[in-house]
Write a protein that holds these residues in place. Structure first.
Motif, PDB file in Angstrom:
ATOM      1  N   GLY A   1      -4.606   0.633   3.618  1.00  0.00           N
ATOM      2  CA  GLY A   1      -3.257   1.071   3.928  1.00  0.00           C
ATOM      3  C   GLY A   1      -3.288   1.983   5.141  1.00  0.00           C
ATOM      4  O   GLY A   1      -4.075   1.783   6.077  1.00  0.00           O
TER       5      GLY A   1
ATOM      6  N   HIS B   1      -0.510  10.109   2.802  1.00  0.00           N
ATOM      7  CA  HIS B   1       0.401   9.426   3.728  1.00  0.00           C
ATOM      8  C   HIS B   1       1.775   9.320   3.062  1.00  0.00           C
ATOM      9  O   HIS B   1       2.796   9.658   3.656  1.00  0.00           O
ATOM     10  CB  HIS B   1      -0.159   8.055   4.087  1.00  0.00           C
ATOM     11  N   THR B   2       1.795   8.833   1.844  1.00  0.00           N
ATOM     12  CA  THR B   2       2.922   8.984   0.920  1.00  0.00           C
ATOM     13  C   THR B   2       2.323   9.421  -0.406  1.00  0.00           C
ATOM     14  O   THR B   2       1.106   9.349  -0.601  1.00  0.00           O
ATOM     15  CB  THR B   2       3.716   7.670   0.729  1.00  0.00           C
TER      16      THR B   2
ATOM     17  N   ASP C   1       5.628   5.194  -5.589  1.00  0.00           N
ATOM     18  CA  ASP C   1       6.350   4.610  -4.459  1.00  0.00           C
ATOM     19  C   ASP C   1       7.276   3.475  -4.872  1.00  0.00           C
ATOM     20  O   ASP C   1       8.179   3.097  -4.118  1.00  0.00           O
ATOM     21  CB  ASP C   1       5.359   4.091  -3.410  1.00  0.00           C
TER      22      ASP C   1
ATOM     23  N   THR D   1       0.811  -1.210   0.000  1.00  0.00           N
ATOM     24  CA  THR D   1       0.000   0.000   0.000  1.00  0.00           C
ATOM     25  C   THR D   1       0.847   1.263   0.000  1.00  0.00           C
ATOM     26  O   THR D   1       0.358   2.321  -0.390  1.00  0.00           O
ATOM     27  CB  THR D   1      -0.961   0.034   1.201  1.00  0.00           C
ATOM     28  N   HIS D   2       2.100   1.169   0.454  1.00  0.00           N
ATOM     29  CA  HIS D   2       3.029   2.297   0.388  1.00  0.00           C
ATOM     30  C   HIS D   2       4.410   1.811   0.794  1.00  0.00           C
ATOM     31  O   HIS D   2       4.600   0.645   1.166  1.00  0.00           O
ATOM     32  CB  HIS D   2       2.574   3.464   1.278  1.00  0.00           C
TER      33      HIS D   2
ATOM     34  N   SER E   1       0.611   6.265  -1.990  1.00  0.00           N
ATOM     35  CA  SER E   1      -0.233   5.387  -1.175  1.00  0.00           C
ATOM     36  C   SER E   1      -1.444   4.923  -1.980  1.00  0.00           C
ATOM     37  O   SER E   1      -2.030   5.694  -2.745  1.00  0.00           O
ATOM     38  CB  SER E   1      -0.724   6.123   0.071  1.00  0.00           C
TER      39      SER E   1
END
Length: 238
Positions: free
Chosen positions: A172, A154-155, A90, A63-64, A158
């Protein structure tokens, strides 16, 4: 590591920090997130304890890039030969080709992060030899067609995974459940909180019965209603 059955075809794998999920389609397994460095062997043991061969793990979807979610991916992929997938933004970080941008901490998050880091193994994780890049709207061949939902904040890369046929959502770290009382909340340690809140609302709008978070106990019934009520408390925050 604890193994907890959520549904007959879905198990939660709980680590000292964070968790992963194992989804079963017949003999074929998909792992969503892979724990921290060193988690590969423990996950392999869990797969065997559930009556599967390691070769049954067909894919690892991340998810990240954060260590508690991606650190075990290279080790496990080396053991079972599974494909590793992450959002295209990512994926270079997961491969070790680029540094991951650090979170923008709110003051109250700093002691929480410091405590979490104490429970993570030191050293560089084994990097996957190959990471397939994903984009918003991609459909993966598990769970009756798992749709990739870009959920940045979040990132930058993500993602969530939505299984419409089964009403299951893997969020995530865009969404979490409080370890104190199970309250559904936005994730912490983000790059951009405003984008996290926007992602929270997008995920809450999906038709979901079971919501599986990166941190905190899943919501196992009428999850969409819970997520929408929680998202509503943040209206006007961004």
């Amino acid at each position: 590591m604890d193994v907890v059955e959520i549904l007959p075809r879905l198990c939660l794998l709980r680590f000292a920090v964070g968790q992963a999920y194992l989804w079963r389609d017949g003999d074929a397994l998909t792992l969503v997130d892979a724990g921290a460095r060193g988690a590969g062997a423990a996950i392999a043991g869990a797969v065997r304890s559930l009556g599967h061969d390691l070769a049954d793990v067909r894919r690892i979807v991340l998810t990240h890039f954060h260590e508690d979610h991606a650190g075990g991916a290279g080790e496990l992929a080396g053991l079972c030969g599974a494909e590793v997938l992450a959002h295209r933004l990512d994926a270079p970080v997961v491969r070790g080709e680029a540094p991951g941008p650090p979170p923008v901490f709110e003051d109250w998050e700093r002691p929480l992060h410091a405590e979490a880091v104490k429970h993570l193994p030191r050293g560089e994780p084994r990097r996957p030899a190959r990471v397939t890049g994903l984009c918003d709207g991609d459909v993966l061949d598990f769970g009756g067609g798992a749709r990739v939902v870009h959920a940045p904040g979040h990132t930058h890369g993500s993602i969530a995974l939505h299984l419409p046929r089964h009403g299951v959502l893997f969020t995530g770290d865009a969404i979490a459940a409080s370890p104190v009382d199970g309250t559904v909340v936005p994730g912490v340690f983000n790059l951009d909180r405003d984008r996290v809140l926007a992602s929270f609302r997008r995920l809450a709008a999906l038709d979901t019965d079971v919501a599986c978070f990166g941190h905190g106990d899943p919501v196992t019934a009428r999850a969409g209603e819970r997520l929408r009520r929680a998202a509503g408390t943040y209206e006007g925050s961004c």
